[in-house]
Design an enzyme around this catalytic site. Structure first.
Site, PDB file in Angstrom:
ATOM      1  N   CYS A 112       0.819  -1.224   0.000  1.00  0.00           N
ATOM      2  CA  CYS A 112       0.000   0.000   0.000  1.00  0.00           C
ATOM      3  C   CYS A 112       0.847   1.267   0.000  1.00  0.00           C
ATOM      4  O   CYS A 112       0.337   2.354  -0.261  1.00  0.00           O
ATOM      5  CB  CYS A 112      -0.941   0.007   1.196  1.00  0.00           C
ATOM      6  SG  CYS A 112      -1.914  -1.484   1.276  1.00  0.00           S
ATOM      7  N   HIS A 252      -3.530   6.598   2.646  1.00  0.00           N
ATOM      8  CA  HIS A 252      -3.927   5.282   2.148  1.00  0.00           C
ATOM      9  C   HIS A 252      -5.313   4.966   2.698  1.00  0.00           C
ATOM     10  O   HIS A 252      -5.626   5.269   3.845  1.00  0.00           O
ATOM     11  CB  HIS A 252      -2.924   4.219   2.586  1.00  0.00           C
ATOM     12  CG  HIS A 252      -3.372   2.841   2.211  1.00  0.00           C
ATOM     13  ND1 HIS A 252      -3.743   2.545   0.920  1.00  0.00           N
ATOM     14  CD2 HIS A 252      -3.549   1.713   2.936  1.00  0.00           C
ATOM     15  CE1 HIS A 252      -4.119   1.278   0.870  1.00  0.00           C
ATOM     16  NE2 HIS A 252      -4.021   0.759   2.085  1.00  0.00           N
ATOM     17  N   ASN A 282     -10.017  -0.893  -0.308  1.00  0.00           N
ATOM     18  CA  ASN A 282      -8.557  -0.778  -0.247  1.00  0.00           C
ATOM     19  C   ASN A 282      -7.969  -1.281  -1.571  1.00  0.00           C
ATOM     20  O   ASN A 282      -8.067  -2.468  -1.877  1.00  0.00           O
ATOM     21  CB  ASN A 282      -8.064  -1.615   0.946  1.00  0.00           C
ATOM     22  CG  ASN A 282      -6.558  -1.585   1.117  1.00  0.00           C
ATOM     23  OD1 ASN A 282      -5.818  -1.123   0.244  1.00  0.00           O
ATOM     24  ND2 ASN A 282      -6.088  -2.092   2.240  1.00  0.00           N
TER      25      ASN A 282
END
Ligand code: ACO
Length: 325
Positions: A112, A252, A282
């Site tokens: 990420c 994020h 996500n």
């Protein structure tokens, strides 16, 4: 030293939407649980497109917005943990798709935090004068790594890609970078492969289950909050700005509650934080890349703003950048 900034942004999301209500029919979960625990309402699924397709489409848009032809790109970096295959690299596949024939090309694996690791890497090449313009892309087909029977993970992720063209700017640009890794804790989030293909492997010699993501959600939650809050503090110190000088944070997007906890910990109003997790879930490296594109498009970011990007992910790794827009 040459100042380096973003010349154009792009994003691409596959058209297939998977809502929480769709997931209710697949595993024992509920829209209410997913929304209240994560903030996610729906996510995109790349059903017929591969990571390199998503990456190439986002790249095309970034080039158009930067008004720079592909043959003027010297370097392509793709951040991904879900490439089409181990090789060729996604960056080489993008090079072919967009016809950026004189570009060097390679991938970065930092989960990420990948987009920020890639941005920081590309910035160095331009600052040193080795290259003039770079295309930085974050693309994930992470839903291909999901065990769709595991409700702990299958509700969290989505596919997508974002991109930017980086080059020299007269003022502003990327004013600070911060990269960190905690490899000792790598087992907290990983892709599990059961069995192996090689006859020399000591265990089973055939895959008994396709590789899938496993994670210790609660522990990661706490580390994500602490490490992203810490990364913000460190990167703004490097940029010589104060908390009050931050105009927009693009974090994020792993969990809306993680973002709320960071805002509370740093005493930063949540209105200064750009959030789109409700639409996409996500998307690993692609989350910040897509969010940055949407933040600019929706005028949440304006010229002269101090924008902070901050990430945390598997590795474990965290990263942050400050950009004077
Ligand atoms: N639907 C319904 N119930 C569920 C679901 C679901 N989809 N998933 C889990 N549950 C249940 C659990 O079984 C558990 O039940 P129990 O109490 O009877 O045992 C209960 O809900 C609570 O589960 P927790 O895991 O404690 O839920 P939590 O509130 O911690 O939320 C989550 C889980 C969303 C995963 C959260 O911990 C999180 O966001 N963690 C951080 C993830 C992260 O940042 N990862 C790193 C970045 S990603 C990357 O690098 C690619």
């Amino acid at each position: 030293m040459t100042k380096v900034g973003i010349l154009g942004l792009g994003a691409y999301l596959p058209s297939k939407k998977l809502t929480n209500f769709d997931l209710e029919k697949m595993v024992e979960t509920s829209d209410e649980w997913i929304r209240t625990r994560t903030g996610i309402q729906e996510r995109r699924i790349a059903s017929h497109e591969k990571t390199s397709d998503l990456a190439s489409k986002a790249a095309h848009q970034a080039l158009r917005n930067a008004k720079i032809p592909a043959d003027k790109i010297d370097l392509i970096i793709v951040a991904t943990i879900s490439p089409d295959s181990n090789f060729p690299s996604m960056a080489c596949k993008v090079q072919k798709a967009i016809k950026a024939r004189k570009a060097a090309a390679f991938d970065v694996s930092a989960a990420c935090s990948g987009y920020l690791y890639a941005l920081t890497t590309a910035k160095q090449f331009i600052q040193t004068g080795l290259y003039k313009r770079a295309l930085v892309i974050a693309a994930e087909h992470i839903t291909g790594l999901i065990d769709w029977k595991d409700r702990d993970t299958c509700v969290l992720f989505g596919d997508g890609a974002g991109a930017c063209v980086l080059g020299p700017v007269k003022s502003g640009g990327i004013t600070a970078d911060f990269l960190q890794a905690f490899g000792d804790h790598g087992d907290m989030m990983r892709v599990v492969s059961e069995g192996a293909r090689s006859p020399f492997h000591p265990g089973k010699t055939a895959y008994t289950k396709l590789p899938y993501i496993a994670m210790q959600g609660q522990e990661l939650f706490k580390i994500a909050v602490n490490s992203m809050a810490d990364a913000i503090k460190k990167v703004i110190k490097k940029a010589k700005i104060k908390k009050q000088d931050i105009d927009c944070i693009v974090p994020h997007q792993a969990n809306d509650r993680i973002i709320t906890a960071i805002a509370k910990k740093l005493n930063i109003p949540k209105e200064k934080i750009f959030i789109n997790i409700n639409k996409y879930g996500n998307m690993s490296a692609a989350s910040i890349a897509v969010a940055l594109y949407e933040a600019q498009k929706s005028k949440k970011i304006k010229k002269g703003d101090n924008v902070v990007l901050v990430a945390f992910g598997a590795g474990l790794v965290s990263a942050a950048n400050v950009i004077k827009w």
